[in-house]
Scaffold this motif. Structure first.
Motif, short mmCIF file in Angstrom:
data_model
loop_
_atom_site.label_atom_id
_atom_site.label_comp_id
_atom_site.label_asym_id
_atom_site.label_seq_id
_atom_site.Cartn_x
_atom_site.Cartn_y
_atom_site.Cartn_z
N GLY A 154 0.61 -1.31 -0.37
CA GLY A 154 0.25 -0.05 0.07
C GLY A 154 0.82 1.15 -0.34
N ARG A 155 1.52 1.56 0.43
CA ARG A 155 2.67 2.05 0.48
C ARG A 155 3.47 2.48 -0.44
N TYR A 156 3.82 1.84 -1.76
CA TYR A 156 3.86 1.71 -2.95
C TYR A 156 3.27 2.18 -4.72
N GLU A 157 3.71 3.54 -5.15
CA GLU A 157 3.29 4.24 -5.81
C GLU A 157 3.05 3.87 -7.12
N ASN A 158 2.20 3.69 -8.22
CA ASN A 158 2.41 3.16 -9.49
C ASN A 158 2.07 1.48 -9.61
N ILE A 159 1.26 1.00 -8.87
CA ILE A 159 1.23 -0.75 -8.35
C ILE A 159 -0.10 -0.64 -8.41
N THR A 160 -0.81 -1.84 -8.56
CA THR A 160 -1.82 -2.58 -8.04
C THR A 160 -2.09 -3.69 -7.55
N PHE A 161 -2.27 -4.56 -6.23
CA PHE A 161 -2.31 -5.66 -6.50
C PHE A 161 -3.96 -6.30 -5.77
N GLN A 162 -4.01 -7.73 -5.51
CA GLN A 162 -4.46 -8.49 -5.22
C GLN A 162 -4.32 -10.36 -5.25
#
Length: 185
Positions: A154-162
């Protein structure tokens, strides 16, 4: 097996000729170019007997040997187009047994630190090398590593995760997609 006047071919070479002399296992043939050459009888196949009588053995030997002499046809390969779903995926197993040779004497805190440091290192590696998708295999367990992973990602920018593909990984994996910025010229 060979007699004077038989037409023969050399197995491992493109040489054809007529038997001139047979001396035990050594057969002398006159090639189509007019040269006399000696061969072991195992190196020759009968293509035509001198009296045009090809027995079953000679036919069998000729057909199998002729197939060996044929130059194989080039196989054609059709390159399949891969969809975006099939592109390279970096999979990282975060189970502690995969990360360290021996976990004896390590506390749960130490184990969690090693796992989170591995996630950070692999995320940096994936960003540097423009890898579009990373899957972290964390297992189900009590959910402590998954919660820590969610917080960290959640602290990274320019990523999505699932959650990752259930059929392939079960409930114990998270996939991360990097949102690639397009370079403007």
């Amino acid at each position: 097996m060979f007699a004077k006047g038989n037409k023969v071919s050399v197995l491992d070479d493109a040489i054809n000729g007529i038997v001139v002399k047979v001396n035990g296992a050594i057969v002398t043939i006159e090639t189509e170019d007019g040269f006399d050459l000696n061969f072991n009888e195992k190196e020759l196949i009968l293509t035509e007997a001198s009296n045009d009588f090809l027995n079953d053995i000679a036919r069998t030997n000729f057909s199998s040997a002729a197939k060996e002499k044929e130059i194989p046809k080039a196989r054609s390969f059709v390159k399949e187009k891969k969809s975006k779903k099939e592109e390279f995926v970096l999979e990282i197993d975060l189970h502690i047994e995969k990360l360290v040779p021996n976990k004896r004497g390590m506390s749960n805190y130490d184990i969690l630190n090693i796992q989170t440091e591995t996630v950070k290192r692999q995320m940096d590696f994936a960003q540097r090398n423009r890898i579009p998708k990373v899957v972290f295999i964390h297992g189900v367990g009590e959910g402590v590593l998954k919660a820590e992973l969610d917080f960290l990602l959640g602290r990274y920018e320019n990523i999505t995760f699932q959650d990752a593909n259930y059929q392939k990984y079960g409930l114990g994996a998270t996939e991360v997609y990097f949102i690639q910025k397009k370079n403007s010229l």
